[in-house]
Design an enzyme around this catalytic site. Sequence first.
Site, mmCIF file in Angstrom:
data_model
loop_
_atom_site.group_PDB
_atom_site.id
_atom_site.type_symbol
_atom_site.label_atom_id
_atom_site.label_comp_id
_atom_site.label_asym_id
_atom_site.label_seq_id
_atom_site.Cartn_x
_atom_site.Cartn_y
_atom_site.Cartn_z
ATOM 1 N N ASP A 64 -32.334 15.609 -51.090
ATOM 2 C CA ASP A 64 -31.330 16.366 -51.824
ATOM 3 C C ASP A 64 -30.621 17.261 -50.820
ATOM 4 O O ASP A 64 -31.187 18.243 -50.333
ATOM 5 C CB ASP A 64 -32.001 17.205 -52.914
ATOM 6 C CG ASP A 64 -31.013 18.061 -53.695
ATOM 7 O OD1 ASP A 64 -29.808 18.049 -53.380
ATOM 8 O OD2 ASP A 64 -31.463 18.759 -54.630
ATOM 9 N N VAL A 65 -29.369 16.919 -50.480
ATOM 10 C CA VAL A 65 -28.680 17.649 -49.414
ATOM 11 C C VAL A 65 -28.371 19.092 -49.800
ATOM 12 O O VAL A 65 -28.031 19.906 -48.938
ATOM 13 C CB VAL A 65 -27.376 16.939 -48.993
ATOM 14 C CG1 VAL A 65 -27.671 15.569 -48.409
ATOM 15 C CG2 VAL A 65 -26.371 16.865 -50.136
ATOM 16 N N ASN A 91 -21.517 12.013 -45.773
ATOM 17 C CA ASN A 91 -20.778 11.262 -46.781
ATOM 18 C C ASN A 91 -21.108 11.667 -48.216
ATOM 19 O O ASN A 91 -20.286 11.485 -49.112
ATOM 20 C CB ASN A 91 -21.061 9.765 -46.589
ATOM 21 C CG ASN A 91 -20.539 8.925 -47.719
ATOM 22 O OD1 ASN A 91 -19.338 8.763 -47.886
ATOM 23 N ND2 ASN A 91 -21.454 8.391 -48.540
ATOM 24 N N TYR A 159 -13.576 19.875 -56.478
ATOM 25 C CA TYR A 159 -13.598 18.823 -55.467
ATOM 26 C C TYR A 159 -12.585 19.116 -54.363
ATOM 27 O O TYR A 159 -12.894 19.043 -53.167
ATOM 28 C CB TYR A 159 -13.295 17.472 -56.121
ATOM 29 C CG TYR A 159 -13.469 16.283 -55.213
ATOM 30 C CD1 TYR A 159 -14.735 15.762 -54.951
ATOM 31 C CD2 TYR A 159 -12.373 15.672 -54.615
ATOM 32 C CE1 TYR A 159 -14.896 14.659 -54.117
ATOM 33 C CE2 TYR A 159 -12.525 14.573 -53.782
ATOM 34 C CZ TYR A 159 -13.788 14.070 -53.542
ATOM 35 O OH TYR A 159 -13.941 12.977 -52.709
ATOM 36 N N LYS A 163 -13.271 19.890 -50.326
ATOM 37 C CA LYS A 163 -12.770 18.965 -49.309
ATOM 38 C C LYS A 163 -11.813 19.651 -48.337
ATOM 39 O O LYS A 163 -11.770 19.309 -47.151
ATOM 40 C CB LYS A 163 -12.120 17.745 -49.975
ATOM 41 C CG LYS A 163 -13.110 16.847 -50.693
ATOM 42 C CD LYS A 163 -14.226 16.364 -49.760
ATOM 43 C CE LYS A 163 -15.180 15.395 -50.421
ATOM 44 N NZ LYS A 163 -16.218 14.901 -49.489
#
Length: 254
Positions: A64-65, A91, A159, A163
Amino acid sequence: MTGTGIKKVALVTGAGSGIGRACALKMLEHGYSVVLAGRRQAPLDAVVEEAQQLGGDALAVACDVTDADSVAALFDTIRSRRGRLDVLFNNAGRNGSPVDIDELDVDEWRSVVDTNLTGVFLCTRAAFGLMKTQTPRGGRIINNGSISAHAPRPNSIAYTATKHAITGITKAVSLDGRKYDIVCGQIDIGNAATEMAERMARGVPQANGEIAVEPLMDVQHVADAVLHMAELPLSANVQFMTIMASKMPFVGRG
């Protein structure tokens, strides 16, 4: 191979499906030892099985990042099982609900930020520490920025914000990594044909309020691009690359 003839080791997060899976398999085809990380073990194991059929060297590690302890355990495994890390492809990511800003739940905002931004920081932090102390020293970090690192889609504030932030991470790591032979680049991807992009083929909201079908491109083009970035010597770097379906609504107005 590295300059010493040692097989290069790559870590791909979000490797169980979509872009991560395609890039992991491409790197395996080209002789990398690939560590596959993702939340769910079963999809990772499926990629490992496919890799073994191709004669590739793959290792699946559930991670789990968003969790610092989980990322630390992942890198402990890389150290003990592979001894070094040459390439990290950050990613793993997720979308938020496509709603107006005032309707986006704060917990969902935090979840998107934790995955898309904090997860990249945690993996980059761990990779940086390993790359600057290993022999041969150095390595390459590639961040998945997305077209949303440049321009938002309607109702995508979480999002899009994360980003855009990835671009800042990419620049900061590029600068701070110089003295350790650590390079960092970013690939911004538009409309690769994966499970995440299936909705594009059905029609998605546009900036002018219309719903329109958007062209897609084969995800293998993304895998080829990531491989190209990874294969460069550390004396050269693709700082930013945009790869996209040629006719998607990004360049120009409308």
